[in-house]
Design a protein around this motif. Sequence first.
Motif, PDB file in Angstrom:
ATOM      1  N   ILE A  13       0.849  -1.197   0.000  1.00 60.42           N
ATOM      2  CA  ILE A  13       0.000   0.000   0.000  1.00 60.42           C
ATOM      3  C   ILE A  13       0.888   1.252   0.000  1.00 60.42           C
ATOM      4  O   ILE A  13       0.650   2.200  -0.748  1.00 60.42           O
ATOM      5  N   ILE A  14       1.925   1.240   0.822  1.00 59.27           N
ATOM      6  CA  ILE A  14       2.861   2.370   0.869  1.00 59.27           C
ATOM      7  C   ILE A  14       3.520   2.556  -0.504  1.00 59.27           C
ATOM      8  O   ILE A  14       3.605   3.673  -1.016  1.00 59.27           O
ATOM      9  N   ASP A  19       4.569   9.284  -3.943  1.00 59.06           N
ATOM     10  CA  ASP A  19       4.754  10.688  -3.566  1.00 59.06           C
ATOM     11  C   ASP A  19       4.847  10.820  -2.044  1.00 59.06           C
ATOM     12  O   ASP A  19       5.089   9.841  -1.334  1.00 59.06           O
ATOM     13  N   TRP A  20       4.634  12.002  -1.548  1.00 56.95           N
ATOM     14  CA  TRP A  20       4.747  12.284  -0.116  1.00 56.95           C
ATOM     15  C   TRP A  20       3.773  11.446   0.714  1.00 56.95           C
ATOM     16  O   TRP A  20       4.046  11.149   1.878  1.00 56.95           O
ATOM     17  N   ARG A  24       4.558   9.552   4.105  1.00 58.83           N
ATOM     18  CA  ARG A  24       3.837   9.908   5.333  1.00 58.83           C
ATOM     19  C   ARG A  24       3.210   8.676   5.971  1.00 58.83           C
ATOM     20  O   ARG A  24       3.285   8.498   7.184  1.00 58.83           O
ATOM     21  N   LEU A  25       2.619   7.816   5.160  1.00 56.05           N
ATOM     22  CA  LEU A  25       2.030   6.594   5.705  1.00 56.05           C
ATOM     23  C   LEU A  25       3.105   5.742   6.371  1.00 56.05           C
ATOM     24  O   LEU A  25       2.897   5.216   7.470  1.00 56.05           O
ATOM     25  N   GLU A 106       0.455  17.337   3.072  1.00 59.30           N
ATOM     26  CA  GLU A 106       1.820  17.537   2.591  1.00 59.30           C
ATOM     27  C   GLU A 106       2.441  18.713   3.332  1.00 59.30           C
ATOM     28  O   GLU A 106       1.811  19.763   3.496  1.00 59.30           O
ATOM     29  N   GLY A 107       3.653  18.531   3.819  1.00 63.87           N
ATOM     30  CA  GLY A 107       4.336  19.599   4.543  1.00 63.87           C
ATOM     31  C   GLY A 107       4.097  19.573   6.041  1.00 63.87           C
ATOM     32  O   GLY A 107       4.803  20.240   6.789  1.00 63.87           O
ATOM     33  N   ASP A 108       3.084  18.829   6.503  1.00 66.33           N
ATOM     34  CA  ASP A 108       2.849  18.719   7.946  1.00 66.33           C
ATOM     35  C   ASP A 108       4.014  17.971   8.593  1.00 66.33           C
ATOM     36  O   ASP A 108       4.636  17.112   7.969  1.00 66.33           O
TER      37      ASP A 108
END
Length: 127
Positions: A13-14, A19-20, A24-25, A106-108
């Motif tokens: 899944i990852i 992308d980001w 993140r996951l 995104e960016g968090d």
Amino acid sequence: MGEKTPSQEIDDIIAMHADWRGRRLAELRQVILGSAPGIEEAVKWKKPSRPEGVAVWMHGGNLCMADVLKRAVRLTFPDGAALNDPAGLFNTRLDSKCVRAIDSFEGDVVDEAALTALMVEAIRSQA
């Protein structure tokens, strides 16, 4: 080749999200798994519209599940409304009587300490 383990399915899944969101996951998963011993991974709710299923983390029961959305990665806590969230991580599904969720954009920056505390609280609430 045999059946994949839930952890391998979550790896897939990852990998689907180059992308980001995939990164993140993976980051959220690492914090979740590191928050307490005995957390298990599963993949549930496979269906034609989502053959890969949904990543789920459990400790006795479902703690949280991850959805990769167009603009966010969402961690949904089925009993989130009952959890103490002093850091205010929950930012969506706030009108639900039981479910709460965290949308990570995104960016968090992931607040690892707050997420770890929330996971510990979710485990404690199942005891």
